[in-house]
Scaffold this active site. Structure first.
Site, PDB file in Angstrom:
ATOM      1  CG  HIS A 244      -0.258  42.397   8.212  1.00  0.00           C
ATOM      2  ND1 HIS A 244      -0.855  43.637   8.259  1.00  0.00           N
ATOM      3  CD2 HIS A 244       0.997  42.573   8.688  1.00  0.00           C
ATOM      4  CE1 HIS A 244       0.001  44.510   8.756  1.00  0.00           C
ATOM      5  NE2 HIS A 244       1.133  43.891   9.025  1.00  0.00           N
ATOM      6  CB  CYS A 245       3.332  41.355   3.630  1.00  0.00           C
ATOM      7  SG  CYS A 245       5.020  40.914   3.201  1.00  0.00           S
ATOM      8  N   PRO A 246       4.590  41.608   6.938  1.00  0.00           N
ATOM      9  CG  PRO A 246       5.644  40.209   8.475  1.00  0.00           C
ATOM     10  CD  PRO A 246       4.604  40.222   7.427  1.00  0.00           C
TER      11      PRO A 246
ATOM     12  N   GLY B 224       5.293  45.945   5.489  1.00  0.00           N
ATOM     13  CA  GLY B 224       4.691  46.809   6.491  1.00  0.00           C
ATOM     14  C   GLY B 224       3.254  47.206   6.197  1.00  0.00           C
ATOM     15  CG  ASN B 225      -0.111  48.417   3.832  1.00  0.00           C
ATOM     16  OD1 ASN B 225      -1.038  48.328   4.638  1.00  0.00           O
ATOM     17  ND2 ASN B 225      -0.155  49.262   2.823  1.00  0.00           N
TER      18      ASN B 225
END
Lengths: 139, 381
Positions: free
Chosen positions: B167-169, B172-173
């Site tokens: 999950h890559c902040p 944002g997804n």
């Protein structure tokens, strides 16, 4: 007033992961459908579905071309073009509809498109019609 | 005795479980926390704006007009990749509907046999053999499915994602099967853009300093300092990240598998998904087919809200003429009764990964439209 009720049960054919993450369904015949449909017919349906998915997911010349073209246009081309996978999925849903009309509906079964279940299962809906109670005469 | 129901059409995304946010009527799908994504956008657009404002006019005149043109193209590509990664469905697996969940439960119970009371039931694992390697499929208590190989449950988005990478902040997804190549292209082109801007900043400062002196240059183009700072720090992280993902792609591994050490250490060389050929692995990940989303976000479904409350027992047989309404359950003894099916279930909180109780009474909101489909089939018979 006719009072009828239907018992709806579902039978699921699960994914077959023996060849990795490609989309493939088990050709094992579920016991619940034993006296509803012939084995050969069901196997044929599942095998055809599997071969369609193999065709959709094939990594070959056409998919490279599609990928490179799309990359060169920053994938904007996908807004106007249908991908090969989507074309095959349309073909599959047409095939399933045809199979339902020809084979499964006359046997009181309904085959659902795996895409509606997240490509996890092929489900067969079994419909058993029978009337409840004798309070009102049914037509 | 018919209840007055107000039927309205809603899009399926409004009823999807999980912690995603949707925009543009379901066309855009992101995680809930978007703050860092906005920061990413701001940094990229801000730095490039400074570059176009301060450096490009000088470089276009004194070196070549191709420099800003190429920078614009690269910038647009980076933004396109970022938005594509952030806005698309990463490969979310829809949760199991009640019938499927029950079917799986029955299979599990049949496989486990009789567990003496007081003893913990065995963990829910299914073994499959893939390319002569035994892979364990874990059961997801939230989604009520056995996760396909390489899928994992993202606790931030509360979804099972196929070929889950991480999950890559910053975008944002989640990054999964469907958007991994866009993510990789984003990191690659952003690295190139950063190197490009950094390099031409240096060139610009050097060229101008020869004419005017170093301090005057900095006074005339204050943006340069900011750009160099941002680029310097971004460069190391982006190049490192790109290198790491290039390594993963060549081995056909995901970040998730790498972190867990699934195919390293004593399991090295046993990755069943790898083609054992770097070119083939790269081709599969980057040039493979574009998988469609299996989440039907924009499909329509009926939502009924009762205008007048009327108690309907589970065995009422309403005349079909009255309804465009949902006729759940009464005719289908196997299925849930109307009381259990509430169209606007406030997103039922998942009971956590270690829930031993198969909550048969709890239904994911998606249950309603499917039951509609079945009862309408039943009704039409």
């Amino acid at each position: 007033m006719q009072r009828t009720a239907s018992l709806v049960t579902k039978v699921f054919i699960q994914r077959d992961y023996s060849e990795g993450t490609v989309c493939r369904f088990q050709t094992k015949f579920p016991a619940e459908l034993d006296n509803r449909v012939e084995r050969a017919l069901l196997e044929q349906t599942v095998k055809t579905l599997n071969s369609c998915y193999v065709e959709a997911e094939k990594v070959g010349g056409q998919s490279y071309l599609e990928g490179c073209l799309a990359c060169a246009t920053a994938y904007i081309v996908f807004l106007c073009m249908e991908t090969r996978y989507e074309k095959v999925l349309k073909k599959i849903s047409g095939y399933i509809q045809e199979q339902n009309e020809k084979i499964y509906a006359p046997r009181g079964l309904l085959l659902t498109d795996p895409i509606e279940r997240g490509m996890r299962v092929v489900s067969f809906i079994q419909l058993l019609l029978h009337s409840l109670r004798t309070t009102n005469t049914s037509v | 005795m018919s209840a007055v129901m107000i039927t309205r059409k809603v899009r399926k995304w409004e009823k999807l479980p999980g912690k995603n946010t949707f925009c543009c009527d379901g066309r855009v799908m992101m995680a809930r926390q978007k703050g860092i994504f906005y920061l990413t956008l701001f940094l990229i657009i801000g730095t490039c704006s400074l570059f176009f404002a301060f450096e490009c006019p000088y470089l276009a005149v004194h070196l070549s007009p191709a420099i800003p043109v190429f920078a614009v193209l690269l910038f647009l590509f980076v933004i396109a990749m970022l938005l594509r990664t952030s806005f698309s469905d990463p490969g979310v697996l829809p949760r199991a509907l009640p019938e499927e969940a029950n079917f799986i439960e029955m299979e599990i119970e049949a496989a486990n046999g009789n567990v003496p009371s007081g003893q913990r039931p065995p963990p829910r694992i299914r073994n499959v053999q893939i390319n002569n390697q035994i892979v364990k499929l874990k059961y997801c208590y939230t989604c009520k499915i056995f996760r396909p190989p390489r899928a994992s449950h993202c606790s931030i988005c509360d979804n099972c994602v196929d070929r889950f990478d991480h999950h890559c902040p910053w975008v944002g997804n989640c990054v999964g099967k469907r958007n991994y190549r866009y993510f990789y292209l984003f990191t690659l082109t952003l690295s190139l853009l950063t190197i490009y801007i950094f390099a031409f900043n240096i060139v610009h400062v050097v060229m101008r300093s020869v004419d005017q002196g170093f301090l005057n240059t900095l006074k005339e183009t204050p943006g340069t300092v900011l750009e160099v700072l941002v680029c310097f720090f971004t460069l190391w992280s982006m190049v490192g990240l790109t290198g790491f993902h290039t390594y993963l792609i060549s081995l056909n591994q995901t970040t998730n598998e790498d972190i867990k050490g699934s195919w390293s250490g004593k399991n090295r060389g046993q990755n069943p998904y790898s083609h054992k050929n770097i070119i083939k692995n790269c081709c599969e990940v980057l040039c493979g087919p574009t998988y469609p989303s299996v989440l039907d976000r924009r499909g329509l479904m009926q939502e009924d809200s009762p205008a007048a409350a009327n108690s309907e027992g589970p065995c009422s047989f309403d005349n079909p003429v009255a309804q465009t309404t949902k006729t759940t359950a009464p005719l289908i003894p196997n299925e849930h009764t109307p009381d259990d099916v509430k169209p606007s279930i406030a997103a039922e909180k998942s009971s956590g990964p270690k829930d031993d109780q198969p909550p048969a009474a709890k239904l994911p909101p998606l249950a309603s439209p499917e039951t509609d489909a079945e009862t309408s089939i039943a009704k039409n018979q």
